[in-house]
Design a protein around this motif. Sequence first.
Motif, PDB file in Angstrom:
ATOM      1  N   TYR A 129       6.123 -10.368   3.157  1.00 41.44           N
ATOM      2  CA  TYR A 129       4.970  -9.815   3.876  1.00 41.44           C
ATOM      3  C   TYR A 129       5.422  -8.717   4.847  1.00 41.44           C
ATOM      4  O   TYR A 129       4.672  -7.756   5.087  1.00 41.44           O
ATOM      5  N   ALA A 130       6.603  -8.839   5.411  1.00 40.51           N
ATOM      6  CA  ALA A 130       7.112  -7.806   6.315  1.00 40.51           C
ATOM      7  C   ALA A 130       7.173  -6.463   5.601  1.00 40.51           C
ATOM      8  O   ALA A 130       6.722  -5.430   6.135  1.00 40.51           O
ATOM      9  N   TYR A 131       7.711  -6.465   4.398  1.00 41.22           N
ATOM     10  CA  TYR A 131       7.798  -5.244   3.602  1.00 41.22           C
ATOM     11  C   TYR A 131       6.407  -4.724   3.248  1.00 41.22           C
ATOM     12  O   TYR A 131       6.120  -3.527   3.340  1.00 41.22           O
ATOM     13  N   ALA A 132       5.509  -5.649   2.876  1.00 40.94           N
ATOM     14  CA  ALA A 132       4.151  -5.266   2.502  1.00 40.94           C
ATOM     15  C   ALA A 132       3.406  -4.637   3.679  1.00 40.94           C
ATOM     16  O   ALA A 132       2.731  -3.617   3.531  1.00 40.94           O
ATOM     17  N   LEU A 133       3.529  -5.241   4.855  1.00 41.30           N
ATOM     18  CA  LEU A 133       2.840  -4.708   6.030  1.00 41.30           C
ATOM     19  C   LEU A 133       3.442  -3.366   6.437  1.00 41.30           C
ATOM     20  O   LEU A 133       2.712  -2.456   6.859  1.00 41.30           O
ATOM     21  N   VAL A 193      -0.485  -6.035  -2.140  1.00 40.13           N
ATOM     22  CA  VAL A 193      -1.921  -6.028  -2.438  1.00 40.13           C
ATOM     23  C   VAL A 193      -2.703  -6.589  -1.253  1.00 40.13           C
ATOM     24  O   VAL A 193      -3.706  -6.016  -0.805  1.00 40.13           O
ATOM     25  N   SER A 194      -2.240  -7.708  -0.737  1.00 38.46           N
ATOM     26  CA  SER A 194      -2.928  -8.403   0.339  1.00 38.46           C
ATOM     27  C   SER A 194      -2.894  -7.616   1.642  1.00 38.46           C
ATOM     28  O   SER A 194      -3.914  -7.446   2.320  1.00 38.46           O
ATOM     29  N   ALA A 195      -1.715  -7.134   2.019  1.00 36.96           N
ATOM     30  CA  ALA A 195      -1.562  -6.419   3.292  1.00 36.96           C
ATOM     31  C   ALA A 195      -2.335  -5.107   3.292  1.00 36.96           C
ATOM     32  O   ALA A 195      -2.982  -4.755   4.285  1.00 36.96           O
ATOM     33  N   ASP A 196      -2.275  -4.371   2.185  1.00 39.76           N
ATOM     34  CA  ASP A 196      -2.954  -3.077   2.131  1.00 39.76           C
ATOM     35  C   ASP A 196      -4.469  -3.249   2.262  1.00 39.76           C
ATOM     36  O   ASP A 196      -5.125  -2.524   3.021  1.00 39.76           O
ATOM     37  N   ALA A 197      -5.037  -4.206   1.554  1.00 40.38           N
ATOM     38  CA  ALA A 197      -6.482  -4.434   1.635  1.00 40.38           C
ATOM     39  C   ALA A 197      -6.881  -4.921   3.026  1.00 40.38           C
ATOM     40  O   ALA A 197      -7.949  -4.554   3.543  1.00 40.38           O
ATOM     41  N   ALA A 198      -6.040  -5.745   3.645  1.00 35.70           N
ATOM     42  CA  ALA A 198      -6.343  -6.251   4.984  1.00 35.70           C
ATOM     43  C   ALA A 198      -6.370  -5.114   6.003  1.00 35.70           C
ATOM     44  O   ALA A 198      -7.279  -5.037   6.839  1.00 35.70           O
ATOM     45  N   VAL A 199      -5.385  -4.219   5.937  1.00 30.04           N
ATOM     46  CA  VAL A 199      -5.335  -3.096   6.878  1.00 30.04           C
ATOM     47  C   VAL A 199      -6.504  -2.147   6.640  1.00 30.04           C
ATOM     48  O   VAL A 199      -7.128  -1.651   7.594  1.00 30.04           O
ATOM     49  N   ARG A 200      -6.824  -1.881   5.375  1.00 28.48           N
ATOM     50  CA  ARG A 200      -7.989  -1.043   5.058  1.00 28.48           C
ATOM     51  C   ARG A 200      -9.260  -1.635   5.687  1.00 28.48           C
ATOM     52  O   ARG A 200     -10.085  -0.922   6.264  1.00 28.48           O
TER      53      ARG A 200
END
Length: 336
Positions: A61-65, A32-39
Motif C-alpha cells: 500500500y505504501a508504494y500504491a499511495l 487500484v484501491s489507492a488511486d480510486a480513493a485519492v480521486r
Amino acid sequence: MDDHVADAIGRPDLIRLHDNLVCLRFESMKVVSADAAVRHLLDTGAVRPGDTLVDSSSGIYAYALALACHRHGMRCHIVGSTTVDESVRTQLAVLGARLEQMEPSTDLKLDQDRRVRRIQQILRDNPGYHWMRQYHDGIHYLGYRAVAERIAHEVDPATLTIVGGVGSGASTGALARYLRRDDEGATLVGVQPFGSVTFGSAHVTDPDIIIAGIGSSIPFGNVDHELYDVVHWVGFTAALAGSVDLLRRHATFAGLSSGAAYLAARWERLRDTRRTVLFVAPDTGHRYVDSVFTRHGEAVDVAELAPVDVSGTDELDLPWCRMAWNRVPAPQSAAA
C-alpha cells in the motif's frame, strides 16, 4: 494509451489456468484501491492538491499511495512496517514519499500498534494531514468496481467462486459486493494466515513467518465478515508449496499470499467442478525470491496437501485448515 503508469500497474490480467480455474493477476493490486480513493477524496473536496496523505503500510500500500500522490500532486508520508524491503524503500524515496520505518520486531501486534501510535502523533503535530485509514475507510473498495465488471464480462457471477487473501478486507470484499449486485450466487472464500485476529486464529502461531498482508493482529473495519462463505487458514510451508507450484506448473511468478490463495482455489475447484474458481494474485514474487523461491527444493507436492475441515476456530492447527463461515458476523475479538 494510459495517462499514468498507475493505470498500467493496476490493470490486472485474467489468466485461465484450467477450464474452471482462473487467476486474477496484478503487478501491484493496491494501486487500484489507492488511486480510486485519492480521486474520490479530491472529487469530494476532502483534500486538495498539495495536501499530505499519511498511512501505515507493510509495503504494497505504501508504494500504491506514493504512486497515487505522484499522479495527483499530493505529498505522501508512510509509517512502514519492519517488512518494507529495500526495493520499496528506494522507490518511495525517488517518488518523493517520506518513509518512517519501525524498528525490527517479530511481534506483528507490537509492530502494528506502534505504527498506529506513530500516525496519531503525526496527526497531532500536523492537523492538516489526511489519514487514509486503508484498514477502515470504505473508500478503498471503490477501485475494485471496474475489476469486478471485467470479471463479470468473462465469467458468470452466479457460478463464480472468488478466492483471495483477506488482508484489509477491501479487495475480496469489494469484488463480492459488486459481483453480487445482480445475483447473490457468487461465493467468497477468504484466505488467512495463522496468528491473525481477523477470523479468530490469533491463538495459533506459525513457527516460520506470518504471511504479510493477508492477516492482522488488530481488528480492521474494512473487513465485512458477513460477505465470506468459507475461510482457509494457510501456514507458511503450505503457501510456499503453492507459490512454487504456481510458477512451476503455470509459469506465474507471484507472491506468498498468491500461493496460499492458489492452494485454496485448487481445493475449492475439486469440491465443486460446476463452478469457476477465480483466485487473486495481488503482487509479483520478486520480494519473495530469497524467502520462498530459492527454497523451491523444499516445496512439497501440492497434490499431497489437503486442508483439515474444522467446525470452530478452537480446532485450528497447522499447516492448513478450512471452515464454512456462512456469512456470519465477526468474532468478538475481530469486531472493529
